[in-house]
Design a protein around this motif. Structure first.
Motif, PDB file in Angstrom:
ATOM      1  N   ARG A 116      48.954  39.263  35.861  1.00 23.34           N
ATOM      2  CA  ARG A 116      48.222  38.376  34.949  1.00 23.34           C
ATOM      3  C   ARG A 116      47.054  37.682  35.637  1.00 23.34           C
ATOM      4  O   ARG A 116      46.045  37.371  35.014  1.00 23.34           O
ATOM      5  CB  ARG A 116      49.147  37.311  34.368  1.00 23.34           C
ATOM      6  N   SER A 117      47.204  37.419  36.931  1.00 16.83           N
ATOM      7  CA  SER A 117      46.203  36.622  37.647  1.00 16.83           C
ATOM      8  C   SER A 117      44.857  37.336  37.770  1.00 16.83           C
ATOM      9  O   SER A 117      43.851  36.697  38.096  1.00 16.83           O
ATOM     10  CB  SER A 117      46.708  36.249  39.040  1.00 16.83           C
ATOM     11  N   ASP A 118      44.815  38.649  37.509  1.00 14.18           N
ATOM     12  CA  ASP A 118      43.552  39.381  37.601  1.00 14.18           C
ATOM     13  C   ASP A 118      42.702  39.226  36.345  1.00 14.18           C
ATOM     14  O   ASP A 118      41.570  39.701  36.303  1.00 14.18           O
ATOM     15  CB  ASP A 118      43.815  40.865  37.869  1.00 14.18           C
ATOM     16  N   PHE A 119      43.242  38.567  35.329  1.00 17.80           N
ATOM     17  CA  PHE A 119      42.502  38.308  34.098  1.00 17.80           C
ATOM     18  C   PHE A 119      42.172  36.823  34.005  1.00 17.80           C
ATOM     19  O   PHE A 119      43.057  35.991  34.223  1.00 17.80           O
ATOM     20  CB  PHE A 119      43.330  38.688  32.858  1.00 17.80           C
ATOM     21  N   PRO A 120      40.931  36.459  33.677  1.00 16.54           N
ATOM     22  CA  PRO A 120      40.643  35.049  33.372  1.00 16.54           C
ATOM     23  C   PRO A 120      41.531  34.611  32.205  1.00 16.54           C
ATOM     24  O   PRO A 120      41.874  35.408  31.331  1.00 16.54           O
ATOM     25  CB  PRO A 120      39.169  35.072  32.949  1.00 16.54           C
ATOM     26  N   GLU A 121      41.916  33.360  32.185  1.00 13.17           N
ATOM     27  CA  GLU A 121      42.804  32.869  31.136  1.00 13.17           C
ATOM     28  C   GLU A 121      42.207  33.084  29.751  1.00 13.17           C
ATOM     29  O   GLU A 121      42.913  33.367  28.780  1.00 13.17           O
ATOM     30  CB  GLU A 121      43.119  31.380  31.354  1.00 13.17           C
ATOM     31  N   SER A 122      40.856  32.971  29.659  1.00 12.03           N
ATOM     32  CA  SER A 122      40.197  33.168  28.364  1.00 12.03           C
ATOM     33  C   SER A 122      40.405  34.596  27.849  1.00 12.03           C
ATOM     34  O   SER A 122      40.494  34.821  26.639  1.00 12.03           O
ATOM     35  CB  SER A 122      38.705  32.867  28.480  1.00 12.03           C
ATOM     36  N   SER A 123      40.478  35.563  28.765  1.00  9.82           N
ATOM     37  CA  SER A 123      40.699  36.959  28.363  1.00  9.82           C
ATOM     38  C   SER A 123      42.087  37.140  27.767  1.00  9.82           C
ATOM     39  O   SER A 123      42.271  37.830  26.753  1.00  9.82           O
ATOM     40  CB  SER A 123      40.541  37.898  29.558  1.00  9.82           C
ATOM     41  N   LEU A 124      43.079  36.514  28.395  1.00 10.79           N
ATOM     42  CA  LEU A 124      44.443  36.636  27.886  1.00 10.79           C
ATOM     43  C   LEU A 124      44.629  35.842  26.602  1.00 10.79           C
ATOM     44  O   LEU A 124      45.387  36.243  25.714  1.00 10.79           O
ATOM     45  CB  LEU A 124      45.441  36.179  28.954  1.00 10.79           C
ATOM     46  N   TYR A 143      29.811  47.603  28.519  1.00 12.99           N
ATOM     47  CA  TYR A 143      30.421  46.324  28.176  1.00 12.99           C
ATOM     48  C   TYR A 143      30.732  45.598  29.477  1.00 12.99           C
ATOM     49  O   TYR A 143      30.457  46.094  30.571  1.00 12.99           O
ATOM     50  CB  TYR A 143      31.692  46.537  27.347  1.00 12.99           C
ATOM     51  N   ILE A 144      31.340  44.441  29.353  1.00  8.96           N
ATOM     52  CA  ILE A 144      31.651  43.625  30.524  1.00  8.96           C
ATOM     53  C   ILE A 144      33.149  43.719  30.804  1.00  8.96           C
ATOM     54  O   ILE A 144      33.961  43.521  29.898  1.00  8.96           O
ATOM     55  CB  ILE A 144      31.234  42.164  30.280  1.00  8.96           C
ATOM     56  N   PRO A 145      33.540  44.021  32.032  1.00 10.51           N
ATOM     57  CA  PRO A 145      34.965  44.158  32.333  1.00 10.51           C
ATOM     58  C   PRO A 145      35.686  42.813  32.292  1.00 10.51           C
ATOM     59  O   PRO A 145      35.158  41.805  32.765  1.00 10.51           O
ATOM     60  CB  PRO A 145      34.980  44.741  33.748  1.00 10.51           C
ATOM     61  N   PRO A 146      36.900  42.760  31.731  1.00  8.62           N
ATOM     62  CA  PRO A 146      37.632  41.503  31.665  1.00  8.62           C
ATOM     63  C   PRO A 146      38.425  41.183  32.928  1.00  8.62           C
ATOM     64  O   PRO A 146      38.924  40.073  33.075  1.00  8.62           O
ATOM     65  CB  PRO A 146      38.584  41.720  30.474  1.00  8.62           C
ATOM     66  N   ARG A 147      38.555  42.147  33.824  1.00  4.97           N
ATOM     67  CA  ARG A 147      39.321  41.903  35.056  1.00  4.97           C
ATOM     68  C   ARG A 147      38.434  41.291  36.144  1.00  4.97           C
ATOM     69  O   ARG A 147      37.308  41.722  36.360  1.00  4.97           O
ATOM     70  CB  ARG A 147      39.927  43.211  35.567  1.00  4.97           C
ATOM     71  N   LYS A 148      38.989  40.314  36.849  1.00  5.70           N
ATOM     72  CA  LYS A 148      38.257  39.679  37.943  1.00  5.70           C
ATOM     73  C   LYS A 148      37.917  40.690  39.028  1.00  5.70           C
ATOM     74  O   LYS A 148      36.837  40.644  39.617  1.00  5.70           O
ATOM     75  CB  LYS A 148      39.095  38.544  38.542  1.00  5.70           C
ATOM     76  N   GLU A 192      52.455  35.031  21.873  1.00 10.58           N
ATOM     77  CA  GLU A 192      52.864  36.384  22.249  1.00 10.58           C
ATOM     78  C   GLU A 192      51.641  37.212  22.634  1.00 10.58           C
ATOM     79  O   GLU A 192      50.616  37.159  21.981  1.00 10.58           O
ATOM     80  CB  GLU A 192      53.586  37.086  21.096  1.00 10.58           C
ATOM     81  N   LEU A 193      51.799  37.991  23.716  1.00  9.42           N
ATOM     82  CA  LEU A 193      50.752  38.911  24.136  1.00  9.42           C
ATOM     83  C   LEU A 193      50.852  40.165  23.265  1.00  9.42           C
ATOM     84  O   LEU A 193      51.893  40.827  23.227  1.00  9.42           O
ATOM     85  CB  LEU A 193      50.963  39.282  25.606  1.00  9.42           C
ATOM     86  N   TYR A 194      49.765  40.483  22.548  1.00  8.28           N
ATOM     87  CA  TYR A 194      49.794  41.634  21.652  1.00  8.28           C
ATOM     88  C   TYR A 194      48.991  42.823  22.163  1.00  8.28           C
ATOM     89  O   TYR A 194      49.015  43.896  21.563  1.00  8.28           O
ATOM     90  CB  TYR A 194      49.287  41.233  20.260  1.00  8.28           C
ATOM     91  N   GLY A 195      48.277  42.629  23.235  1.00 12.13           N
ATOM     92  CA  GLY A 195      47.506  43.732  23.785  1.00 12.13           C
ATOM     93  C   GLY A 195      46.980  43.368  25.159  1.00 12.13           C
ATOM     94  O   GLY A 195      47.194  42.252  25.650  1.00 12.13           O
ATOM     95  N   LEU A 196      46.287  44.319  25.769  1.00  6.46           N
ATOM     96  CA  LEU A 196      45.609  44.062  27.043  1.00  6.46           C
ATOM     97  C   LEU A 196      44.129  44.381  26.867  1.00  6.46           C
ATOM     98  O   LEU A 196      43.773  45.399  26.265  1.00  6.46           O
ATOM     99  CB  LEU A 196      46.203  44.923  28.155  1.00  6.46           C
ATOM    100  N   PRO A 197      43.253  43.517  27.386  1.00  7.33           N
ATOM    101  CA  PRO A 197      41.808  43.709  27.184  1.00  7.33           C
ATOM    102  C   PRO A 197      41.226  44.764  28.094  1.00  7.33           C
ATOM    103  O   PRO A 197      41.621  44.902  29.251  1.00  7.33           O
ATOM    104  CB  PRO A 197      41.233  42.322  27.512  1.00  7.33           C
ATOM    105  N   ILE A 198      40.242  45.496  27.534  1.00 10.39           N
ATOM    106  CA  ILE A 198      39.519  46.484  28.339  1.00 10.39           C
ATOM    107  C   ILE A 198      38.035  46.169  28.400  1.00 10.39           C
ATOM    108  O   ILE A 198      37.323  46.665  29.264  1.00 10.39           O
ATOM    109  CB  ILE A 198      39.735  47.909  27.796  1.00 10.39           C
TER     110      ILE A 198
END
Length: 423
Positions: A133-141, A348-353, A149-155
């Motif tokens: 989870r830490s590789d995603f900014p909180e705003s992305s999650l 697009y812009i990647p959501p992962r740090k 509930e987490l319903y998906g993962l951002p790309i």
């Protein structure tokens, strides 16, 4: 007769034994008796790029499948592309008939609607222990979370900024150094541009409100539905947004076909317009056309500096028979390496740090990335997509002259409230 009954009983016993045998072979979750995934996963994707880059997009997805199959060799992955147009209805219809995919692409303002209809599977407990989870900014999650509930993962992330024609700027006595940051600064340039025979900006009224009315509404300090669930599109700030668009139309700042068109980019590229909305795809298209007479500008600031910027995610429907495997596939598809590869092709812009440095050598895209904190992913509410065409119709009636800005805003509020009351 007695013999006939005995035959029927024997046939029933055989059927029960056959069904029991099948259930031992594989569970409803697509697993064999020894716990291995088997079967096929279907993924619905969209044309994220134009035809000239389609082969590269396909290669990215093929590599995702190949990586997944290293760990799950008994699962076949099939990617099917569906068009953007009417995708919402197509997906819902397929899911209702249990004929839909195991994984599909979704954006936040559709997520609430799909989750409330019970067609999405929460994946919080389906992800592997290696999920970071830490590789995603909180705003992305947050953008892929609904009711905790987490319903998906951002790309991907997208930022809608502004792009200005530098030749038009020069013609009105300005330069690329004069790119506006506020509405007051933009309006001053717009008046000069219109006086010279240009349009001030595009307004593609046939497109989604995320790219037309909503950013203006947010910049005015307004919203569609507030955090308490109250409809506020017709408060003072909301009416101001409707009035702003109406003024542009009456003064000729936006073209006459703004009521329903879906394309004003052509006018910008032809040098007939001062400004247009800009995303990473816009920049890519300008470069492909060899156009260098442009400069990027930030989202404008009214009461607030904000713009639309969606988060694209992959989700699992409740109709999937391989939910656990589908969630694992999403993890692979949105890994740091695959996220980087996907966004290099699609711009697009990647959501992962861990992939945030991919545009360090691309000044335009690096600038877009820096504006990411100024974005909103749309209206996050179960009725968000249902009300769009109805609000759009009120906006169009205003531009046609049959309603005042206040009447259009009030009518928009009524149709939104009516949809909420249906729940």
């Amino acid at each position: 007769m007695k013999g006939k009954h005995i035959v029927q009983i024997l046939m029933s016993l055989v059927l029960v034994i056959m069904l029991a045998s099948c259930s031992n072979e594989a569970s409803t979750d697509g697993k064999t008796a020894d716990g291995k995934f088997k079967g096929e996963l279907t993924v619905w994707i969209h044309p994220y790029v134009g035809n000239e880059l389609k082969s590269k997009q396909n290669e990215v997805f093929e590599n995702m499948a190949a990586e997944f199959k290293k760990e799950y060799p008994d699962l076949k992955i099939k990617f099917e592309e569906i068009p953007w147009a009417n995708r919402e209805q197509k997906i819902l219809t397929a899911l209702a008939a249990n004929q839909g995919p195991d994984v599909f692409y979704l954006i936040p303002d559709m997520m609430g609607q799909f989750a409330d209809r019970g067609v999405l599977t929460p994946i919080t407990d389906l992800l592997s222990g290696n999920f970071d989870r830490s590789d995603f900014p909180e705003s992305s999650l947050e953008a892929v979370t609904y009711k905790d509930e987490l319903y998906g993962l951002p790309i991907l992330h997208e930022v809608v900024a502004n792009v200005y024609n530098t030749k038009v700027l020069e013609d009105i006595g300005a330069s690329k150094e004069d790119v506006p940051e506020t509405w007051e600064e933009f309006n001053a340039l717009a008046e000069k541009a219109v006086a010279k025979g240009y349009y001030a900006r595009g307004f593609e009224g046939g497109n989604t409100l995320n790219g037309t009315l909503y950013p203006i509404l947010w910049q005015a300090g307004g919203d569609v539905i507030d955090e308490n669930g109250k409809v506020v599109i017709n408060n003072k700030k909301g009416i101001k947004a409707f009035q702003t668009v109406n003024d542009w139309y009456k003064k000729g700042w936006i073209p006459k076909d703004s009521i329903s068109t879906i394309d004003h980019f052509s006018l910008f590229a032809e040098g007939k317009m001062l400004a247009a909305n800009a995303t990473g795809i816009t920049i890519s298209t300008l470069k492909e056309r060899g156009m260098t007479d442009y400069v990027l500008g930030p989202p404008l600031k009214g009461e607030k500096q904000v713009t639309f910027g969606t988060t694209g995610m992959f989700v699992v429907p409740t109709s999937s028979k391989n939910k656990e495997a589908a969630a694992k596939l999403i993890e692979v598809m949105t890994s740091s390496e695959n996220t980087r590869a996907f966004n290099e092709v699609t711009k697009y812009i990647p959501p992962r740090k861990s992939a945030s440095d991919m545009y360090n050598n691309d000044p335009d895209m690096k600038q877009m990335t820096e504006w990411l904190p100024l974005t909103k992913p749309g209206v996050i509410h179960p009725v968000a997509r249902d009300v769009m065409p109805k609000v759009q119709a009120e906006l169009q009636m205003m531009l046609e002259g049959s309603k005042s800005p206040k009447q259009a805003a009030d009518a928009a509020a009524e149709v939104i409230q009516a949809e909420i009351d249906k729940q």
